[in-house]
Scaffold this motif. Structure first.
Motif, PDB file in Angstrom:
ATOM      1  N   GLU A 167       0.843  -1.196   0.000  1.00  0.00           N
ATOM      2  CA  GLU A 167       0.000   0.000   0.000  1.00  0.00           C
ATOM      3  C   GLU A 167       0.876   1.242   0.000  1.00  0.00           C
ATOM      4  O   GLU A 167       1.712   1.430   0.890  1.00  0.00           O
ATOM      5  N   LEU A 168       0.724   2.068  -1.023  1.00  0.00           N
ATOM      6  CA  LEU A 168       1.514   3.284  -1.129  1.00  0.00           C
ATOM      7  C   LEU A 168       0.934   4.368  -0.221  1.00  0.00           C
ATOM      8  O   LEU A 168      -0.285   4.482  -0.068  1.00  0.00           O
ATOM      9  N   PRO A 169       1.789   5.166   0.391  1.00  0.00           N
ATOM     10  CA  PRO A 169       1.276   6.245   1.248  1.00  0.00           C
ATOM     11  C   PRO A 169       0.589   7.315   0.411  1.00  0.00           C
ATOM     12  O   PRO A 169       0.908   7.543  -0.759  1.00  0.00           O
ATOM     13  N   LYS A 170      -0.358   7.978   1.049  1.00  0.00           N
ATOM     14  CA  LYS A 170      -1.075   9.055   0.370  1.00  0.00           C
ATOM     15  C   LYS A 170      -0.201  10.303   0.276  1.00  0.00           C
ATOM     16  O   LYS A 170       0.654  10.551   1.129  1.00  0.00           O
ATOM     17  N   LEU A 171      -0.437  11.092  -0.791  1.00  0.00           N
ATOM     18  CA  LEU A 171       0.318  12.323  -0.942  1.00  0.00           C
ATOM     19  C   LEU A 171       0.051  13.318   0.182  1.00  0.00           C
ATOM     20  O   LEU A 171       0.906  14.144   0.529  1.00  0.00           O
ATOM     21  N   ASN A 172      -1.157  13.221   0.749  1.00  0.00           N
ATOM     22  CA  ASN A 172      -1.483  14.131   1.852  1.00  0.00           C
ATOM     23  C   ASN A 172      -0.647  13.855   3.095  1.00  0.00           C
ATOM     24  O   ASN A 172      -0.507  14.716   3.972  1.00  0.00           O
ATOM     25  N   ASP A 173      -0.115  12.620   3.169  1.00  0.00           N
ATOM     26  CA  ASP A 173       0.689  12.247   4.338  1.00  0.00           C
ATOM     27  C   ASP A 173       2.164  12.560   4.152  1.00  0.00           C
ATOM     28  O   ASP A 173       2.981  12.263   5.040  1.00  0.00           O
ATOM     29  N   ALA A 174       2.567  13.094   3.021  1.00  0.00           N
ATOM     30  CA  ALA A 174       3.971  13.400   2.769  1.00  0.00           C
ATOM     31  C   ALA A 174       4.456  14.529   3.669  1.00  0.00           C
ATOM     32  O   ALA A 174       3.676  15.372   4.130  1.00  0.00           O
TER      33      ALA A 174
END
Length: 269
Positions: A167-174
């Motif tokens: 599962e790739l992390p969301k861009l909002n969590d960067a």
């Protein structure tokens, strides 16, 4: 240098409480001994077996009418032999050798290598007692103190396993640039702390090396002739003493092995 076991586990006051338990407190001699040894659950099977052995050691010492210092030493020797034999699962010959070494270290007045706690007659009686009690049932002690290992296994067919993509992390969590810079700063601080700790350790090692060189220079200042004479005299005495005691202990070991073999032949498979 030998480590004496006198007063290691039981003091004179504790021995007196074990001999004469107070009836109003409702504690028996066995209860007092368990309390002094820190055994919280005397009904635990392993603790109960150990406690029986310790009580038996004190009873034997009382039969020999040993003084408090000798009784304390005998108890600590019996405890040390039992603990090391069960914890390290020693073979009977290694356990018996450890027992002989402890008795020898407490039966010959050769400080600082040994102390003359027991007489030669008492040492022989104690050694015979070990042979007739503990080492006669040595395999039972080893069996009772062997930990039980249970292994549970399960079988899974490869077709029953479904691999899922990561599962790739969301861009909002960067992280933001400020957070990234803060993380880099923290990592740099850790590196600097490790470098300081390494420098302090190197300085301590250098001090230790300097102290070692000073000790060597001090020892080198003592004439070699005096050191050689003292070392040779001590070595001759110890070699003669060890030879005499080994001959006596070897004969006892042969008797023990014969007794163990006879008992094994009597027990049905």
């Amino acid at each position: 240098m030998a480590k004496t076991l006198v007063w290691c586990d039981l003091s004179t006051e504790q021995l007196e409480n074990i001999r004469h338990p107070h009836p109003k407190k409702g504690l028996t001699s066995r209860d007092w001994l368990a309390k002094f040894l820190g055994i919280s659950d005397p009904h635990n099977p392993k603790d109960a077996i150990s406690l029986d052995w310790y009580v038996h050691a004190l009873q034997f010492g009382e039969e020999l009418k040993l003084a408090d210092d000798k009784l304390s030493g005998l108890f600590s020797i019996a405890k040390a032999v039992h603990c090391r034999s069960t914890q390290e699962r020693l073979q009977i010959d290694r356990s018996f050798q450890y027992c002989k070494d402890l008795l020898l270290a407490h039966s010959v007045q050769r400080p600082p290598y040994s102390i003359g706690l027991f007489t030669l007659s008492e040492m022989k009686q104690i050694l015979d007692w070990f042979l007739d009690t503990y080492y006669r049932h040595y395999k039972l002690y080893q069996y009772a103190f062997t930990s039980r290992v249970v292994m549970n296994t399960s079988q899974t067919h490869p077709l029953d396993v479904v691999e899922l993509p990561p599962e790739l992390p969301k861009l909002n969590d960067a992280m933001t640039d400020e957070q990234w810079q803060a993380q880099l700063t923290e990592e740099q601080k850790k590196v600097e702390q490790e470098e300081r700790a390494a420098a302090e350790a190197a300085a301590a090692a250098e001090d230790e090396e300097r102290n070692r060189r000073l000790r060597e220079e001090y020892e080198a200042a003592v004439p070699d002739e005096i050191k050689d004479r003292v070392a040779a005299a001590v070595e001759r005495e110890l070699a003669l003493l060890k030879k005499n005691m080994e001959e006596q202990f070897q004969s006892q070991l042969v008797v023990l092995q014969d007794k163990v073999q006879q008992l094994e032949t009597r027990v049905p498979a």
